[in-house]
Motif scaffolding. Structure first.
Motif, PDB file in Angstrom:
ATOM      1  N   ASN A 220      50.730  82.345  89.091  1.00 38.73           N
ATOM      2  CA  ASN A 220      50.507  81.373  90.151  1.00 38.73           C
ATOM      3  C   ASN A 220      49.031  81.106  90.409  1.00 38.73           C
ATOM      4  O   ASN A 220      48.664  80.623  91.475  1.00 38.73           O
ATOM      5  N   LEU A 221      48.181  81.427  89.449  1.00 40.71           N
ATOM      6  CA  LEU A 221      46.744  81.253  89.608  1.00 40.71           C
ATOM      7  C   LEU A 221      46.248  80.187  88.648  1.00 40.71           C
ATOM      8  O   LEU A 221      46.720  80.091  87.527  1.00 40.71           O
TER       9      LEU A 221
ATOM     10  N   GLU B 203      40.340  79.299  89.000  1.00 41.91           N
ATOM     11  CA  GLU B 203      40.234  80.428  89.937  1.00 41.91           C
ATOM     12  C   GLU B 203      39.905  81.718  89.189  1.00 41.91           C
ATOM     13  O   GLU B 203      39.025  82.479  89.593  1.00 41.91           O
TER      14      GLU B 203
ATOM     15  N   SER C   4      45.630  88.061  92.110  1.00 38.76           N
ATOM     16  CA  SER C   4      47.063  88.210  92.345  1.00 38.76           C
ATOM     17  C   SER C   4      47.311  89.092  93.561  1.00 38.76           C
ATOM     18  O   SER C   4      48.151  88.781  94.417  1.00 38.76           O
TER      19      SER C   4
ATOM     20  N   ASP D  61      45.209  89.635  96.065  1.00 37.91           N
ATOM     21  CA  ASP D  61      44.771  88.871  97.238  1.00 37.91           C
ATOM     22  C   ASP D  61      45.850  87.877  97.669  1.00 37.91           C
ATOM     23  O   ASP D  61      46.157  87.741  98.853  1.00 37.91           O
ATOM     24  N   ARG D  62      46.417  87.174  96.699  1.00 39.81           N
ATOM     25  CA  ARG D  62      47.447  86.174  96.994  1.00 39.81           C
ATOM     26  C   ARG D  62      48.683  86.843  97.579  1.00 39.81           C
ATOM     27  O   ARG D  62      49.268  86.349  98.533  1.00 39.81           O
ATOM     28  N   GLN D  63      49.083  87.972  97.004  1.00 36.26           N
ATOM     29  CA  GLN D  63      50.266  88.683  97.492  1.00 36.26           C
ATOM     30  C   GLN D  63      50.055  89.158  98.931  1.00 36.26           C
ATOM     31  O   GLN D  63      50.938  89.014  99.776  1.00 36.26           O
TER      32      GLN D  63
ATOM     33  N   ASP E  13      50.290  86.208 101.253  1.00 34.31           N
ATOM     34  CA  ASP E  13      51.690  85.791 101.402  1.00 34.31           C
ATOM     35  C   ASP E  13      52.448  86.725 102.340  1.00 34.31           C
ATOM     36  O   ASP E  13      53.235  86.276 103.185  1.00 34.31           O
TER      37      ASP E  13
END
Length: 66
Positions: A12-13, A17, A48, A50-52, A55
């Protein structure tokens, strides 16, 4: 850093990025030669994670997370 394949971390990156984070890591490490793959995969893992976390925060606290 153009020839990197997608890993489970990068699903999803965006390429941009990951490239920016990998470049920042490379600079922070003193710009070593022959570490492109290591920096790329580290960037994927960090982004990943950071995104998790973002979320999870949004799912728990909604708009209060930034």
């Amino acid at each position: 850093m153009n020839s990197h394949s997608t890993t489970p971390f990068s699903a999803n990156l965006s390429h941009d990025e990951i490239a920016k984070r990998a470049y920042d890591i490379w600079e922070a490490c003193g710009r070593p030669a022959d570490k492109e793959h290591e920096h790329w995969t580290r960037a994927e893992r960090e982004l990943s994670k950071d995104r998790q976390q973002a979320d999870e925060c949004r799912s728990s606290f909604g708009d209060k997370c930034r």
